[in-house]
Structures are given as structure tokens and as C-alpha cells.
Design a protein around this motif. Structure first.
Motif, PDB file in Angstrom:
ATOM      1  N   PRO A  78       0.804  -1.234   0.000  1.00 32.88           N
ATOM      2  CA  PRO A  78       0.000   0.000   0.000  1.00 32.88           C
ATOM      3  C   PRO A  78       0.835   1.283   0.000  1.00 32.88           C
ATOM      4  CG  PRO A  78      -0.075  -1.106   2.136  1.00 32.88           C
ATOM      5  CD  PRO A  78       0.572  -2.054   1.197  1.00 32.88           C
ATOM      6  N   GLU A  79       1.944   1.302   0.761  1.00 32.22           N
ATOM      7  CA  GLU A  79       2.747   2.525   0.826  1.00 32.22           C
ATOM      8  C   GLU A  79       3.437   2.804  -0.504  1.00 32.22           C
ATOM      9  OE1 GLU A  79       5.409   2.600   4.093  1.00 32.22           O
ATOM     10  OE2 GLU A  79       3.849   2.230   5.595  1.00 32.22           O
ATOM     11  N   LEU A  80       3.942   1.772  -1.127  1.00 32.04           N
ATOM     12  CA  LEU A  80       4.605   1.946  -2.422  1.00 32.04           C
ATOM     13  C   LEU A  80       3.605   2.422  -3.464  1.00 32.04           C
ATOM     14  CD1 LEU A  80       7.094   1.650  -4.243  1.00 32.04           C
ATOM     15  CD2 LEU A  80       6.498  -0.766  -4.546  1.00 32.04           C
ATOM     16  N   HIS A  81       2.450   1.779  -3.532  1.00 36.71           N
ATOM     17  CA  HIS A  81       1.426   2.190  -4.494  1.00 36.71           C
ATOM     18  C   HIS A  81       0.940   3.608  -4.196  1.00 36.71           C
ATOM     19  CE1 HIS A  81       0.267  -1.035  -7.335  1.00 36.71           C
ATOM     20  NE2 HIS A  81       0.852  -1.828  -6.463  1.00 36.71           N
ATOM     21  N   GLY A  82       0.819   3.940  -2.919  1.00 34.60           N
ATOM     22  CA  GLY A  82       0.382   5.287  -2.574  1.00 34.60           C
ATOM     23  C   GLY A  82       1.340   6.348  -3.068  1.00 34.60           C
ATOM     24  N   ALA A  83       2.645   6.071  -2.939  1.00 30.98           N
ATOM     25  CA  ALA A  83       3.653   7.026  -3.414  1.00 30.98           C
ATOM     26  C   ALA A  83       3.600   7.162  -4.929  1.00 30.98           C
ATOM     27  CB  ALA A  83       5.037   6.575  -2.967  1.00 30.98           C
ATOM     28  N   VAL A  84       3.460   6.042  -5.630  1.00 31.21           N
ATOM     29  CA  VAL A  84       3.378   6.089  -7.093  1.00 31.21           C
ATOM     30  C   VAL A  84       2.111   6.812  -7.533  1.00 31.21           C
ATOM     31  CG1 VAL A  84       3.234   4.711  -9.205  1.00 31.21           C
ATOM     32  CG2 VAL A  84       4.769   3.993  -7.361  1.00 31.21           C
ATOM     33  N   PRO A 113      -0.143   8.354 -16.856  1.00 29.70           N
ATOM     34  CA  PRO A 113      -0.699   7.048 -16.504  1.00 29.70           C
ATOM     35  C   PRO A 113       0.177   6.340 -15.481  1.00 29.70           C
ATOM     36  CG  PRO A 113      -0.574   7.320 -18.898  1.00 29.70           C
ATOM     37  CD  PRO A 113       0.203   8.442 -18.290  1.00 29.70           C
ATOM     38  N   LYS A 114      -0.463   5.560 -14.633  1.00 23.33           N
ATOM     39  CA  LYS A 114       0.285   4.813 -13.624  1.00 23.33           C
ATOM     40  C   LYS A 114       0.860   3.539 -14.241  1.00 23.33           C
ATOM     41  CE  LYS A 114      -0.247   2.545  -9.123  1.00 23.33           C
ATOM     42  NZ  LYS A 114      -1.201   2.177  -8.053  1.00 23.33           N
ATOM     43  N   PRO A 115       2.143   3.306 -14.069  1.00 22.52           N
ATOM     44  CA  PRO A 115       2.722   2.069 -14.600  1.00 22.52           C
ATOM     45  C   PRO A 115       2.394   0.882 -13.703  1.00 22.52           C
ATOM     46  CG  PRO A 115       4.382   3.297 -13.405  1.00 22.52           C
ATOM     47  CD  PRO A 115       3.149   4.151 -13.398  1.00 22.52           C
TER      48      PRO A 115
END
Length: 300
Positions: free
Chosen positions: A77-83, A93-95
Motif C-alpha cells: 500500500p505505501e509503495l502504491h500510494g507514493a506512485v 498514466p500509472k505504470p
């Protein structure tokens, strides 16, 4: 693709120039092979197949080689939140987000375009960096995607890959089949090897020159996007210092991906090696970030 990453006209000009020069090398290389091998169909089919495979499957190849896998927001969740925050800030767009289990602290982005890209970080990187430093690294990698230089470097490096394969083919053919070959065949193999070595050398020099500049451009774009050059500088110091303490033998498997990494997995210290490096020196990157901090009125 449009995004809020600051445009870099110098990067664009250098990319166009390098791709044009590599295109000339590529055309001359193929023409020489056709003349030597007397089979335009065979050469075109092989060259087109290899280029297509590298272009379309570069992301899968890189993830497989780094033992990485895509992760969901529930898993990281933290990594995705930062991206998510950075992609919203950059309006891009989100990779696909992936994680490699290696302790080697690094990150890379790959893929043929922004809609088919992968951003991968290692467990070693996430363990060592705080939130601001990690976002600086992620912004750096997203800048590569936004400026399309992932695809450019992938295509630009193809001529070197193909030439290297042909050098090996000609070498082993000469080594193991020399006694059974007539003089004409031996001469042909020598010519193929000579042309391949020349093409490899030109492609190597041009791609390395572009790669070093694109790293500086990505540092600048990331610093301007986040507004925190010092966080990116701190991440560079941490990652470079920790990589230097990892045994060399543990880094060799990752060396082939140096051009895509945030920092090189294995760096040589000689002046000649630095000139041929895929990345600028750490001090040059830190000096550039210090200048950006001064431009933004931030402490270095």
C-alpha cells in the motif's frame, strides 16, 4: 504523452541525434550483412524478429532477470500510494508496480511506452530509504517513462546486442569449424566479425553518451516535480554507499541492467571506465542537484 514533468529540449535533441546516428549505423550494418551473407530475406527476418522481441518484451525480460513480480495495492500500500501521488502530480498514466526481492538497493523503469511500462523497486531500496527519499527515486524513474527514453535506450541498445551476438557467432564458427572451412568462408566470417565489432563500438559509445545525459535529465525532472532535490541527493548518497559495500560477485548478475538502474550496480573507478559509464559520476549528479536547490531557493 503529455505530463507535468518539465520538458527537456536538450534531452529531446540529444535523443533525436543519437537515434539518427544509430539509424545510419543500423542501415549500414544490415546492408553489410546482406552483401556478405547474400541473403536479404534471412537478414531482414532475423533482424526484425530480434528488434520486435526486444521492443515488445523488454519489460517481461527485465522482471524475469531481476526475479521481480507485479504487486497489488493490497500487497504494497505505501509503495502504491507514493506512485499514485507522483503520477497524479505529473498527470501521467500509472505504470505497473513491481518489487524484486533482492537486497541490492536500486530501481528501474522499463516498457515500450507510458501505457505499457513497469516501475520496479527492490526490497533493499525500500528498506534503506525513508518516504521522501523513496519518492525522489520513484519520480526519477517516472521521468524516464514520461520522456520516452526507456524505449529509446531499448531500441538504441539493440544494435549492440545484435552485433555482439554476431561477433560470438563468427568467433565460435572460426574456433570450432576452422579446419573444415575453406578460405572464402573463413574470410567471410572475418568480415562479419569486423563489421559487427565496428557496429558494436559505435553503438556502445553513442548509447553510453545518451544514457549519461538522460540520468541527469531525470534527476532534474524529479527534483522539480517533487520540489525536494535534497531528498533525491540523500537517496543517491545512501544507495551508492550501500552498493559499494555489497560483494562484487553478488552484483555481476545485475550489471547488464546498469543502463536502466537508478544507480549503476557495478561501477569502475578508472577514468576510461567513467567515460564509458551508463551513469554520470555521483559527484556530478550531486552538484547538479545542489544547483537545482539553489534555483528553487532550498537548502542543498
Amino acid at each position: 504523452m503529455r505530463s507535468r514533468f518539465a520538458p527537456d529540449r536538450q534531452l529531446t535533441v540529444r535523443m533525436v541525434a543519437v537515434v539518427f546516428l544509430l539509424g545510419l549505423v543500423y542501415v549500414a550494418f544490415v546492408a553489410a550483412l546482406v552483401a556478405l551473407l547474400k541473403s536479404i530475406v534471412l537478414v531482414v527476418v532475423v533482424v526484425a524478429a530480434l528488434l520486435a522481441a526486444q521492443y515488445w518484451f523488454s519489460d517481461r525480460i527485465a522482471l524475469f532477470a531481476m526475479h521481480a513480480k507485479a504487486v497489488t495495492p493490497a500487497e504494497e500500500p505505501e509503495l502504491h500510494g507514493a506512485v499514485d501521488r507522483l503520477c497524479a502530480l505529473a498527470d501521467m498514466p500509472k505504470p505497473v508496480v513491481a518489487v524484486s526481492g533482492t537486497d541490492l538497493p536500486n530501481a528501474f523503469a522499463t516498457g515500450r511506452n507510458a501505457d505499457h511500462s513497469v516501475l520496479c523497486v527492490t526490497r533493499g531500496l525500500m528498506r534503506r530509504l525513508d518516504r521522501g527519499e523513496l519518492e525522489g527515486v520513484l519520480a526519477h524513474e517516472l521521468s524516464h517513462v514520461a520522456h520516452r527514453d526507456v524505449a529509446v535506450i531499448t531500441i538504441a541498445s539493440f544494435i549492440g546486442v545484435l552485433a555482439g551476438l554476431l561477433v560470438r557467432f563468427a568467433f565460435y564458427s572460426e574456433l570450432f569449424g576452422g579446419r573444415r572451412q575453406d578460405q572464402n568462408t573463413a574470410a567471410l566470417l572475418a568480415l562479419v566479425m569486423g563489421v559487427s565489432v565496428l557496429a558494436y563500438a559505435l553503438g556502445f559509445l553513442l548509447t553510453r553518451a545518451l544514457s549519461r545525459y538522460r540520468e541527469l535529465a531525470a534527476d532534474r525532472s524529479a527534483a522539480l516535480l517533487t520540489g525536494r532535490p535534497s531528498e533525491l541527493a540523500s537517496a543517491l548518497v545512501k544507495v551508492s554507499g550501500d552498493i559499494a559495500r555489497i560483494p562484487t560477485e553478488d552484483l555481476r548478475t545485475a550489471r547488464s541492467f546498469n543502463a536502466f538502474f537508478f544507480t549503476p550496480a557495478l561501477r569502475e573507478d578508472s577514468p576510461l571506465a567513467t567515460a564509458f559509464s551508463t551513469h554520470p559520476s555521483l559527484q556530478r549528479r550531486l552538484d547538479a542537484l545542489a544547483r537545482i536547490s539553489a534555483e528553487l531557493g532550498r537548502p542543498a
